[in-house]
Design an enzyme around this catalytic site. Sequence first.
Site, mmCIF file in Angstrom:
data_model
loop_
_atom_site.group_PDB
_atom_site.id
_atom_site.type_symbol
_atom_site.label_atom_id
_atom_site.label_comp_id
_atom_site.label_asym_id
_atom_site.label_seq_id
_atom_site.Cartn_x
_atom_site.Cartn_y
_atom_site.Cartn_z
ATOM 1 N N HIS A 1 -10.456 -5.252 -3.277
ATOM 2 C CA HIS A 1 -9.116 -5.547 -2.760
ATOM 3 C C HIS A 1 -9.217 -5.927 -1.291
ATOM 4 C CE1 HIS A 1 -9.955 -1.236 -2.386
ATOM 5 N NE2 HIS A 1 -9.308 -1.292 -1.227
ATOM 6 N N LEU A 2 -8.282 -6.769 -0.902
ATOM 7 C CA LEU A 2 -8.162 -7.230 0.480
ATOM 8 C C LEU A 2 -6.905 -6.590 1.071
ATOM 9 C CD1 LEU A 2 -8.997 -9.200 2.761
ATOM 10 C CD2 LEU A 2 -7.719 -10.986 1.559
ATOM 11 N N ASP B 1 0.838 -1.191 0.000
ATOM 12 C CA ASP B 1 0.000 0.000 0.000
ATOM 13 C C ASP B 1 0.880 1.251 0.000
ATOM 14 O OD1 ASP B 1 -3.219 0.549 0.981
ATOM 15 O OD2 ASP B 1 -1.801 2.215 1.127
ATOM 16 N N ILE B 2 0.497 2.222 -0.809
ATOM 17 C CA ILE B 2 1.308 3.432 -0.958
ATOM 18 C C ILE B 2 1.283 4.292 0.315
ATOM 19 C CG2 ILE B 2 -0.425 5.020 -1.958
ATOM 20 C CD1 ILE B 2 1.677 5.594 -4.175
HETATM 21 P P1 5GP Z 1 -9.722 1.384 0.348
HETATM 22 O O1 5GP Z 1 -9.911 2.597 1.216
HETATM 23 O O2 5GP Z 1 -10.344 1.550 -1.016
HETATM 24 O O3 5GP Z 1 -10.108 0.107 1.030
HETATM 25 O O4 5GP Z 1 -8.169 1.237 0.163
HETATM 26 C C1 5GP Z 1 -7.474 1.693 -0.939
HETATM 27 C C2 5GP Z 1 -6.015 1.641 -0.576
HETATM 28 O O5 5GP Z 1 -5.275 1.783 -1.774
HETATM 29 C C3 5GP Z 1 -5.569 2.774 0.359
HETATM 30 O O6 5GP Z 1 -5.010 2.200 1.543
HETATM 31 C C4 5GP Z 1 -4.541 3.542 -0.459
HETATM 32 O O7 5GP Z 1 -3.455 3.982 0.314
HETATM 33 C C5 5GP Z 1 -4.120 2.539 -1.521
HETATM 34 N N1 5GP Z 1 -3.747 3.113 -2.801
HETATM 35 C C6 5GP Z 1 -4.468 4.034 -3.509
HETATM 36 N N2 5GP Z 1 -3.844 4.323 -4.666
HETATM 37 C C7 5GP Z 1 -2.707 3.555 -4.685
HETATM 38 C C8 5GP Z 1 -1.657 3.413 -5.637
HETATM 39 O O8 5GP Z 1 -1.616 4.051 -6.699
HETATM 40 N N3 5GP Z 1 -0.666 2.534 -5.345
HETATM 41 C C9 5GP Z 1 -0.667 1.811 -4.181
HETATM 42 N N4 5GP Z 1 0.359 0.971 -3.979
HETATM 43 N N5 5GP Z 1 -1.645 1.920 -3.266
HETATM 44 C C10 5GP Z 1 -2.661 2.788 -3.513
#
Ligand code: 5GP
Length: 109
Positions: free
Chosen positions: A97-98, A29-30
């Site tokens: 995503h998990l 995660d970024i």
């Molecule tokens: P959500 O809130 O949708 O469950 O989680 C999305 C996750 O994706 C977040 O923790 C965010 O930091 C991560 N994320 C968003 N864009 C990117 C990206 O371009 N690259 C990576 N490695 N992680 C991302």
Amino acid sequence: MDCIFCKIAAHEVSSDIVAEDEAAMVFKDIHPKAETHWLIVPKKHIHSVLSVESDDWPLVTSLIKKAAETARDQNINGYKLVFNVGREGGQMVDHIHLHLLAGKKIELP
Ligand code: 5GP
Ligand code: ZN
């Protein structure tokens, strides 16, 4: 479709890849919310747990297996697995995503 996780899964956008097979990718995660914070993402675009079609449930459940196998390979013995489901559930990226979180100071994503 302008989907960041489709682009990462297709290697069109770079990521820090932990594991990959024909069906899924595991990458860091970024904005990590724990010492170890990975995302387990199917290569097929599925929006959310809210919109899984019946044929896709095996693919969705296989993400748990992929997380467990990758953690075992990396000697990670305990972790949290989290699906954020829908905006009200904290889902910001509309490609299922998990999250795998491990180590000290875990914040829920
Ligand atoms: P959500 O809130 O949708 O469950 O989680 C999305 C996750 O994706 C977040 O923790 C965010 O930091 C991560 N994320 C968003 N864009 C990117 C990206 O371009 N690259 C990576 N490695 N992680 C991302
Ligand atoms: Zn996608």
